[in-house]
Design an enzyme around this catalytic site. Sequence first.
Site, short mmCIF file in Angstrom:
data_model
loop_
_atom_site.label_atom_id
_atom_site.label_comp_id
_atom_site.label_asym_id
_atom_site.label_seq_id
_atom_site.Cartn_x
_atom_site.Cartn_y
_atom_site.Cartn_z
CE1 TYR A 11 -3.19 2.98 0.75
CE2 TYR A 11 -2.62 2.79 3.08
CZ TYR A 11 -3.28 3.44 2.06
OH TYR A 11 -4.03 4.55 2.33
CB ILE A 12 3.05 2.83 2.51
CG1 ILE A 12 1.89 2.81 3.51
CG2 ILE A 12 3.82 4.15 2.63
CD1 ILE A 12 2.31 2.65 4.97
CE LYS A 84 -1.02 -3.54 6.08
NZ LYS A 84 -1.45 -2.41 5.29
CB SER A 124 4.20 1.97 13.62
OG SER A 124 2.90 2.15 14.14
CB THR A 126 1.85 1.17 17.17
OG1 THR A 126 1.07 0.47 18.10
CG2 THR A 126 2.96 0.30 16.65
CE1 TYR A 148 3.65 -3.62 12.38
CE2 TYR A 148 2.44 -2.03 13.71
CZ TYR A 148 3.14 -2.34 12.56
OH TYR A 148 3.32 -1.40 11.58
CE LYS A 152 6.81 -1.94 11.47
NZ LYS A 152 7.51 -2.04 10.20
CG ASN A 196 -7.13 -6.19 10.83
OD1 ASN A 196 -7.94 -6.94 11.37
ND2 ASN A 196 -6.04 -6.63 10.20
CG ASN A 197 -6.06 -0.63 9.59
OD1 ASN A 197 -5.36 -1.32 8.85
ND2 ASN A 197 -5.73 -0.41 10.84
NE ARG A 229 -6.01 5.12 16.78
CZ ARG A 229 -6.64 5.03 17.95
NH1 ARG A 229 -7.07 6.12 18.57
NH2 ARG A 229 -6.84 3.85 18.51
NE ARG A 290 -9.15 -2.11 17.20
CZ ARG A 290 -8.80 -1.63 16.01
NH1 ARG A 290 -9.07 -2.30 14.90
NH2 ARG A 290 -8.21 -0.46 15.90
P1 NAD Z 1 1.55 -3.78 2.96
O1 NAD Z 1 1.31 -5.11 3.59
O2 NAD Z 1 0.59 -3.25 1.99
O3 NAD Z 1 3.01 -3.78 2.29
C1 NAD Z 1 4.07 -4.58 2.75
C2 NAD Z 1 4.70 -5.25 1.54
O4 NAD Z 1 5.78 -6.07 1.98
C3 NAD Z 1 3.74 -6.15 0.78
O5 NAD Z 1 3.84 -5.91 -0.60
C4 NAD Z 1 4.22 -7.57 1.13
O6 NAD Z 1 3.97 -8.50 0.08
C5 NAD Z 1 5.69 -7.33 1.37
N1 NAD Z 1 6.32 -8.29 2.27
C6 NAD Z 1 5.85 -8.75 3.46
N2 NAD Z 1 6.72 -9.64 3.99
C7 NAD Z 1 7.77 -9.72 3.13
C8 NAD Z 1 8.98 -10.44 3.13
N3 NAD Z 1 9.28 -11.30 4.13
N4 NAD Z 1 9.83 -10.29 2.10
C9 NAD Z 1 9.53 -9.45 1.06
N5 NAD Z 1 8.40 -8.75 1.01
C10 NAD Z 1 7.53 -8.86 2.04
O7 NAD Z 1 1.76 -2.73 4.18
P2 NAD Z 1 1.84 -1.17 4.16
O8 NAD Z 1 0.59 -0.64 4.78
O9 NAD Z 1 2.25 -0.68 2.83
O10 NAD Z 1 2.99 -0.95 5.22
C11 NAD Z 1 4.35 -0.85 4.83
C12 NAD Z 1 5.20 -0.76 6.08
O11 NAD Z 1 4.77 0.34 6.88
C13 NAD Z 1 5.15 -2.01 6.98
O12 NAD Z 1 6.44 -2.24 7.50
C14 NAD Z 1 4.21 -1.57 8.10
O13 NAD Z 1 4.48 -2.24 9.30
C15 NAD Z 1 4.51 -0.08 8.22
N6 NAD Z 1 3.39 0.69 8.77
C16 NAD Z 1 2.16 0.62 8.19
C17 NAD Z 1 1.09 1.33 8.74
C18 NAD Z 1 -0.29 1.23 8.16
O14 NAD Z 1 -1.25 1.57 8.86
N7 NAD Z 1 -0.46 0.82 6.91
C19 NAD Z 1 1.29 2.14 9.88
C20 NAD Z 1 2.57 2.21 10.42
C21 NAD Z 1 3.62 1.48 9.86
N1 UFG Z 2 -12.30 1.55 14.50
C1 UFG Z 2 -13.65 1.29 14.58
N2 UFG Z 2 -14.16 0.29 13.82
C2 UFG Z 2 -13.40 -0.44 12.96
C3 UFG Z 2 -12.02 -0.16 12.87
C4 UFG Z 2 -11.50 0.84 13.67
O1 UFG Z 2 -14.36 1.93 15.35
O2 UFG Z 2 -13.93 -1.35 12.29
C5 UFG Z 2 -11.73 2.67 15.30
C6 UFG Z 2 -10.66 2.23 16.29
O3 UFG Z 2 -11.23 1.84 17.51
C7 UFG Z 2 -9.79 3.48 16.38
C8 UFG Z 2 -9.89 4.10 14.99
O4 UFG Z 2 -11.08 3.54 14.40
O5 UFG Z 2 -10.37 4.39 17.30
C9 UFG Z 2 -8.70 3.77 14.09
O6 UFG Z 2 -8.49 2.36 14.08
P1 UFG Z 2 -7.52 1.68 13.02
O7 UFG Z 2 -7.59 0.20 13.25
O8 UFG Z 2 -7.82 2.17 11.65
O9 UFG Z 2 -6.09 2.25 13.40
P2 UFG Z 2 -5.20 2.08 14.72
O10 UFG Z 2 -4.85 3.46 15.19
O11 UFG Z 2 -5.83 1.20 15.70
O12 UFG Z 2 -3.90 1.35 14.16
C10 UFG Z 2 -3.25 1.73 12.94
C11 UFG Z 2 -2.52 0.52 12.36
C12 UFG Z 2 -1.36 0.15 13.24
C13 UFG Z 2 -0.47 1.35 13.45
C14 UFG Z 2 -1.25 2.53 13.98
C15 UFG Z 2 -0.35 3.74 14.00
O13 UFG Z 2 -3.40 -0.58 12.27
O14 UFG Z 2 -0.60 -0.85 12.62
O15 UFG Z 2 -2.37 2.79 13.14
O16 UFG Z 2 -1.00 4.83 14.54
F1 UFG Z 2 0.51 1.04 14.31
#
Ligand code: NAD
Ligand code: UFG
Length: 337
Positions: A11-12, A84, A124, A126, A148, A152, A196-197, A229, A290
């Site tokens: 995604y990112i 993640k 993160s 987190t 998780y 990090k 999940n998000n 958030r 949650r």
């Molecule tokens: P994502 O799952 O969409 O992207 C991760 C990518 O890494 C995927 O393409 C997956 O196929 C690849 N990958 C996973 N394990 C691997 C491995 N062992 N070897 C090679 N490739 C592998 O996740 P994202 O949301 O793009 O997040 C990217 C990074 O940012 C992650 O490290 C995540 O922990 C961190 N992050 C994400 C969020 C969020 O909310 N999305 C928040 C904070 C930090």
């Molecule tokens: N929420 C709901 N219903 C849902 C999902 C979420 O009410 O179905 C609420 C949660 O309780 C929270 C807010 O929406 O108050 C945001 O929840 P997210 O699950 O979208 O995000 P989090 O802040 O819990 O966690 C995310 C990522 C983590 C990361 C963190 C960094 O999932 O991996 O952001 O701030 F570490």
Amino acid sequence: MRVLVTGGAGYIGSHTLVELLALGHDVCVLDDFSNSSPVVIDRVHDLSNGRVILVEGDVRNDDTLKALMQDFRPEAVIHFAGLKAVGESMARPISYYDVNVNGTLRLLRAMDKVGCKKIIFSSSATVYGEPQYLPYDEAHPLNPTSVYGRTKMMSEQILADWAGSDGRAAILLRYFNPVGAHASARLGEHPDGPPNNLMPFIAQVAIGKRARLAVFGDDYDTPDGTGKRDYIHVVDLARAHVSALDYAVENNGSQAFNIGTGASLSVREMVAAFEAASGKTIPCEVTKRREGDIASMQADPSLANEKLGWTATHDLNDMAQSAWAWQSANPDGYSKS
Ligand code: NAD
Ligand code: UFG
């Protein structure tokens, strides 16, 4: 620059590829597609003038890393690859330590072998855990409450130690809550199974894939009782990596940066924004809290603003509009090119 992007199909990562290619960087992607699809790379190419070199493989595989490093000779690495999901990390801790911590270690070892000294790491918010004060600044104590989060924090410590000598740099980007999608609606977030998000869940309710949003508690100590958030548009987040690359070239050692907007929004405010952007009603049902959720999180992004010269420019409307455009154009995610 020659930049290796691990997890670049995610995604990112995918949004970051578009930004890197637009600036003319040479990019190699290492991804095992465990949570993404090769179609993402096709779409990145459609949106860009440049092309990436794609290596399909696991970041923990020493042979893959060795061959890639010798062939591509990266000058810098952006390390997205990792697992993640907070809940899953509690159920499968060893997998999370292995991919996230061991994966980082192996990557650093492979970088050392070819003298690659610069890395940007996906950390993160987190890592901070229960806030002692808000907004969090980078000096806030680290006390993650999930496996998780600990992967990090440990990775950050390893990276800081690694960057302590020989002109190395490790930039630790602590992301807040990434949401939204590319303006083309060709790249976005597609969770495998029920999201999940919050944002992807709302989007799936809007297209009729899910009946209603469960609001996880409305009795928090926040103005409307729902969790708050610091949501950040994924394109702003992608651009932070480009700024961090420049910073890593100019500076040695390790530095953490909060990557957020500095504002926080409640679940109800997110639902209202999405309803306005989509013209759809999002049925909601308040359920219990949650486990492990924090009432409020908010970044102090001033260090990133100052030192990286980076600021978030997209607002809530951009986040909701782009998420809706992506979800409605790609109801099944990356099922086709
Ligand atoms: P994502 O799952 O969409 O992207 C991760 C990518 O890494 C995927 O393409 C997956 O196929 C690849 N990958 C996973 N394990 C691997 C491995 N062992 N070897 C090679 N490739 C592998 O996740 P994202 O949301 O793009 O997040 C990217 C990074 O940012 C992650 O490290 C995540 O922990 C961190 N992050 C994400 C969020 C969020 O909310 N999305 C928040 C904070 C930090
Ligand atoms: N929420 C709901 N219903 C849902 C999902 C979420 O009410 O179905 C609420 C949660 O309780 C929270 C807010 O929406 O108050 C945001 O929840 P997210 O699950 O979208 O995000 P989090 O802040 O819990 O966690 C995310 C990522 C983590 C990361 C963190 C960094 O999932 O991996 O952001 O701030 F570490």
